[in-house]
Design a protein around this motif. Structure first.
Motif, PDB file in Angstrom:
ATOM      1  N   ALA A 123       0.850  -1.210   0.000  1.00 45.36           N
ATOM      2  CA  ALA A 123       0.000   0.000   0.000  1.00 45.36           C
ATOM      3  C   ALA A 123       0.875   1.247   0.000  1.00 45.36           C
ATOM      4  O   ALA A 123       1.963   1.252   0.587  1.00 45.36           O
ATOM      5  CB  ALA A 123      -0.902  -0.006   1.237  1.00 45.36           C
ATOM      6  N   ASN A 124       0.406   2.293  -0.674  1.00 42.56           N
ATOM      7  CA  ASN A 124       1.158   3.557  -0.698  1.00 42.56           C
ATOM      8  C   ASN A 124       0.611   4.579   0.296  1.00 42.56           C
ATOM      9  O   ASN A 124       1.289   5.528   0.681  1.00 42.56           O
ATOM     10  CB  ASN A 124       1.081   4.194  -2.107  1.00 42.56           C
ATOM     11  CG  ASN A 124       1.620   3.280  -3.168  1.00 42.56           C
ATOM     12  OD1 ASN A 124       0.856   2.615  -3.862  1.00 42.56           O
ATOM     13  ND2 ASN A 124       2.932   3.200  -3.291  1.00 42.56           N
ATOM     14  N   SER A 125      -0.649   4.384   0.659  1.00 47.74           N
ATOM     15  CA  SER A 125      -1.292   5.358   1.546  1.00 47.74           C
ATOM     16  C   SER A 125      -2.335   4.624   2.384  1.00 47.74           C
ATOM     17  O   SER A 125      -2.966   3.676   1.895  1.00 47.74           O
ATOM     18  CB  SER A 125      -1.982   6.443   0.696  1.00 47.74           C
ATOM     19  OG  SER A 125      -2.756   7.292   1.514  1.00 47.74           O
ATOM     20  N   LEU A 126      -2.444   5.019   3.614  1.00 43.13           N
ATOM     21  CA  LEU A 126      -3.494   4.472   4.483  1.00 43.13           C
ATOM     22  C   LEU A 126      -4.382   5.611   4.947  1.00 43.13           C
ATOM     23  O   LEU A 126      -3.884   6.641   5.435  1.00 43.13           O
ATOM     24  CB  LEU A 126      -2.894   3.782   5.720  1.00 43.13           C
ATOM     25  CG  LEU A 126      -2.201   2.419   5.532  1.00 43.13           C
ATOM     26  CD1 LEU A 126      -1.909   1.784   6.899  1.00 43.13           C
ATOM     27  CD2 LEU A 126      -3.027   1.471   4.681  1.00 43.13           C
ATOM     28  N   THR A 127      -5.660   5.429   4.740  1.00 44.75           N
ATOM     29  CA  THR A 127      -6.647   6.388   5.242  1.00 44.75           C
ATOM     30  C   THR A 127      -7.334   5.741   6.438  1.00 44.75           C
ATOM     31  O   THR A 127      -7.821   4.620   6.325  1.00 44.75           O
ATOM     32  CB  THR A 127      -7.691   6.699   4.149  1.00 44.75           C
ATOM     33  OG1 THR A 127      -7.020   7.268   3.016  1.00 44.75           O
ATOM     34  CG2 THR A 127      -8.743   7.678   4.660  1.00 44.75           C
ATOM     35  N   PHE A 128      -7.285   6.421   7.567  1.00 41.79           N
ATOM     36  CA  PHE A 128      -7.985   5.886   8.741  1.00 41.79           C
ATOM     37  C   PHE A 128      -9.055   6.884   9.158  1.00 41.79           C
ATOM     38  O   PHE A 128      -9.037   8.051   8.748  1.00 41.79           O
ATOM     39  CB  PHE A 128      -6.993   5.629   9.889  1.00 41.79           C
ATOM     40  CG  PHE A 128      -6.342   6.885  10.432  1.00 41.79           C
ATOM     41  CD1 PHE A 128      -5.155   7.368   9.880  1.00 41.79           C
ATOM     42  CD2 PHE A 128      -6.910   7.586  11.493  1.00 41.79           C
ATOM     43  CE1 PHE A 128      -4.543   8.521  10.373  1.00 41.79           C
ATOM     44  CE2 PHE A 128      -6.304   8.737  11.991  1.00 41.79           C
ATOM     45  CZ  PHE A 128      -5.121   9.203  11.429  1.00 41.79           C
ATOM     46  N   HIS A 129      -9.973   6.418   9.968  1.00 38.78           N
ATOM     47  CA  HIS A 129     -11.055   7.300  10.414  1.00 38.78           C
ATOM     48  C   HIS A 129     -10.719   7.941  11.753  1.00 38.78           C
ATOM     49  O   HIS A 129     -10.326   7.273  12.714  1.00 38.78           O
ATOM     50  CB  HIS A 129     -12.378   6.528  10.471  1.00 38.78           C
ATOM     51  CG  HIS A 129     -13.123   6.700   9.189  1.00 38.78           C
ATOM     52  ND1 HIS A 129     -14.055   7.680   9.005  1.00 38.78           N
ATOM     53  CD2 HIS A 129     -12.984   6.084   8.005  1.00 38.78           C
ATOM     54  CE1 HIS A 129     -14.500   7.644   7.757  1.00 38.78           C
ATOM     55  NE2 HIS A 129     -13.855   6.679   7.122  1.00 38.78           N
ATOM     56  N   ALA A 150      -0.325   9.311   4.771  1.00 41.34           N
ATOM     57  CA  ALA A 150      -1.425   9.124   5.726  1.00 41.34           C
ATOM     58  C   ALA A 150      -2.562  10.062   5.348  1.00 41.34           C
ATOM     59  O   ALA A 150      -2.329  11.192   4.905  1.00 41.34           O
ATOM     60  CB  ALA A 150      -0.954   9.436   7.145  1.00 41.34           C
ATOM     61  N   ALA A 151      -3.771   9.562   5.492  1.00 39.34           N
ATOM     62  CA  ALA A 151      -4.949  10.409   5.247  1.00 39.34           C
ATOM     63  C   ALA A 151      -5.967  10.126   6.339  1.00 39.34           C
ATOM     64  O   ALA A 151      -6.028   9.017   6.880  1.00 39.34           O
ATOM     65  CB  ALA A 151      -5.546  10.107   3.871  1.00 39.34           C
ATOM     66  N   ILE A 152      -6.727  11.162   6.659  1.00 46.12           N
ATOM     67  CA  ILE A 152      -7.761  11.022   7.689  1.00 46.12           C
ATOM     68  C   ILE A 152      -9.117  11.118   7.017  1.00 46.12           C
ATOM     69  O   ILE A 152      -9.359  12.011   6.190  1.00 46.12           O
ATOM     70  CB  ILE A 152      -7.654  12.161   8.736  1.00 46.12           C
ATOM     71  CG1 ILE A 152      -6.375  11.986   9.568  1.00 46.12           C
ATOM     72  CG2 ILE A 152      -8.870  12.154   9.669  1.00 46.12           C
ATOM     73  CD1 ILE A 152      -6.213  13.038  10.652  1.00 46.12           C
ATOM     74  N   GLY A 153      -9.979  10.186   7.354  1.00 45.16           N
ATOM     75  CA  GLY A 153     -11.366  10.253   6.884  1.00 45.16           C
ATOM     76  C   GLY A 153     -12.241  10.732   8.039  1.00 45.16           C
ATOM     77  O   GLY A 153     -11.965  10.405   9.194  1.00 45.16           O
ATOM     78  N   ILE A 154     -13.240  11.547   7.721  1.00 42.88           N
ATOM     79  CA  ILE A 154     -14.200  11.901   8.768  1.00 42.88           C
ATOM     80  C   ILE A 154     -15.613  11.617   8.269  1.00 42.88           C
ATOM     81  O   ILE A 154     -15.925  11.837   7.086  1.00 42.88           O
ATOM     82  CB  ILE A 154     -14.094  13.365   9.240  1.00 42.88           C
ATOM     83  CG1 ILE A 154     -14.150  14.359   8.079  1.00 42.88           C
ATOM     84  CG2 ILE A 154     -12.847  13.570  10.064  1.00 42.88           C
ATOM     85  CD1 ILE A 154     -14.229  15.807   8.561  1.00 42.88           C
ATOM     86  N   LYS A 155     -16.428  11.147   9.161  1.00 45.54           N
ATOM     87  CA  LYS A 155     -17.812  10.810   8.834  1.00 45.54           C
ATOM     88  C   LYS A 155     -18.635  12.099   8.720  1.00 45.54           C
ATOM     89  O   LYS A 155     -18.224  13.149   9.215  1.00 45.54           O
ATOM     90  CB  LYS A 155     -18.390   9.908   9.942  1.00 45.54           C
ATOM     91  CG  LYS A 155     -17.691   8.554  10.003  1.00 45.54           C
ATOM     92  CD  LYS A 155     -17.981   7.815  11.298  1.00 45.54           C
ATOM     93  CE  LYS A 155     -19.400   7.303  11.342  1.00 45.54           C
ATOM     94  NZ  LYS A 155     -19.607   6.355  12.461  1.00 45.54           N
ATOM     95  N   PRO A 156     -19.784  12.001   8.075  1.00 46.78           N
ATOM     96  CA  PRO A 156     -20.586  13.221   7.870  1.00 46.78           C
ATOM     97  C   PRO A 156     -20.858  13.993   9.168  1.00 46.78           C
ATOM     98  O   PRO A 156     -20.814  15.214   9.186  1.00 46.78           O
ATOM     99  CB  PRO A 156     -21.887  12.666   7.275  1.00 46.78           C
ATOM    100  CG  PRO A 156     -21.459  11.419   6.559  1.00 46.78           C
ATOM    101  CD  PRO A 156     -20.358  10.833   7.401  1.00 46.78           C
ATOM    102  N   THR A 175     -15.977  11.804   3.674  1.00 52.32           N
ATOM    103  CA  THR A 175     -16.652  10.654   3.109  1.00 52.32           C
ATOM    104  C   THR A 175     -18.084  10.552   3.611  1.00 52.32           C
ATOM    105  O   THR A 175     -18.453  11.184   4.582  1.00 52.32           O
ATOM    106  CB  THR A 175     -15.892   9.371   3.513  1.00 52.32           C
ATOM    107  OG1 THR A 175     -16.596   8.246   3.004  1.00 52.32           O
ATOM    108  CG2 THR A 175     -15.771   9.246   5.006  1.00 52.32           C
ATOM    109  N   VAL A 176     -18.827   9.745   2.925  1.00 54.89           N
ATOM    110  CA  VAL A 176     -20.175   9.426   3.411  1.00 54.89           C
ATOM    111  C   VAL A 176     -19.974   8.462   4.573  1.00 54.89           C
ATOM    112  O   VAL A 176     -18.867   8.245   5.035  1.00 54.89           O
ATOM    113  CB  VAL A 176     -20.988   8.746   2.272  1.00 54.89           C
ATOM    114  CG1 VAL A 176     -21.325   9.751   1.206  1.00 54.89           C
ATOM    115  CG2 VAL A 176     -20.222   7.562   1.695  1.00 54.89           C
TER     116      VAL A 176
END
Ligand SMILES: O=C(CO)[C@@H](O)[C@H](O)COP(=O)(O)O
Length: 254
Positions: A123-129, A150-156, A175-176
């Motif tokens: 993997a080149n990038s990991l997105t976590f919540h 690294a990337a951060i996901g946030i819920k609606p 993200t949804v």
């Protein structure tokens, strides 16, 4: 010796001023000259006055590219991997066939547990919540230590302000509800994109969920630069390339 004051007016997403000082030059009133946008390249002319003489330097600012990120969540491939462990194996086998950039969106409760495995899998990038971890900064460092972005996901329902402390260290994904494809695009999430774009003009911002050829320009206009697209691509077997090209074209129409 007094300082010279420079400022750059850049029109990539919003007009913004960067003020910086250089030691040892004459204090003068700084001027901003014309910004030129040519073939997608924005040139900023930084003017300065020193001893009442204006000189200019041209800086070329390349706007961030608009990237289409096909999401395998909603594709036949996804049937191969419905757990993180199976997804890791899937990445390993995928990596044997391509050197394409692979961003893994870990919608799991303990993402730190998977960092080493996914790095090894290719993997080149990991997105976590953000909602799933106690110490996001520590996890970002762990991901970087394993050579991944690294990337951060946030819920609606998560406030966009909650990610501000981490914007210097990550890419960003909005993200949804995580976990499944085929949801509707959430136009009401675009103010979050605009908020982050204002704060970080050079950050890669991803939008995920229900993106298609008809709404991608909305996310792009808000300032998104990477578009995670699943159903809109994979529900048209055999037409993937045409759809990705149309998505990319529409993302560039602002
Ligand atoms: O990743 C998620 C949700 O976590 C999905 O939003 C998809 O990956 C995109 O799916 P489509 O909505 O484009 O089908």
């Amino acid at each position: 010796m007094p300082k010279t004051m420079f400022f750059i007016l850049k029109r990539d997403y919003e007009w913004r001023y960067e003020w910086f000082y250089r030691q040892g030059l004459t204090t003068g009133k700084a001027y901003v000259l014309l910004i030129e946008e040519k073939i997608g390249v924005t040139s900023a002319f930084v003017g300065r006055s020193q001893d009442h003489k204006i000189t200019t330097q041209q800086h070329t600012i390349m706007p961030l590219p608009k990237l289409i990120a096909p999401s395998l969540l909603n594709s036949d491939f996804a049937k191969l991997a419905d757990t993180a462990a199976q997804m890791k194996e899937f990445i390993e086998s995928l990596r044997k066939h391509t050197d394409i950039f692979i961003d893994c969106h870990l919608m799991v409760t303990d993402p730190a547990r998977w960092v080493k495995d996914f790095a090894k899998a290719g993997a080149n990038s990991l997105t976590f919540h953000l909602e799933a971890v106690e110490d996001p900064a520590k996890l970002i460092d762990l991901i970087h230590e394993h050579g991944m972005k690294a990337a951060i996901g946030i819920k609606p329902k998560t406030s966009v302000e909650s990610v501000v402390p981490f914007l210097d260290k990550v890419d960003m994904i909005l993200t949804v509800e995580p976990g499944f494809g085929g949801q509707s695009f959430m136009t009401d999430m675009m103010p979050k994109v605009e908020f982050i774009r204002q704060k970080k003009p050079d950050l890669n911002i991803q939008v995920d969920g229900g993106v298609d050829t008809k709404n991608i320009h909305i996310a792009s206009k808000a300032g998104a630069t990477t578009f995670v697209v699943g159903s809109a691509i994979f529900k048209h077997p055999g037409k993937y390339e045409a759809i990705v090209n149309e998505l990319r074209e529409n993302a560039s129409k602002l």
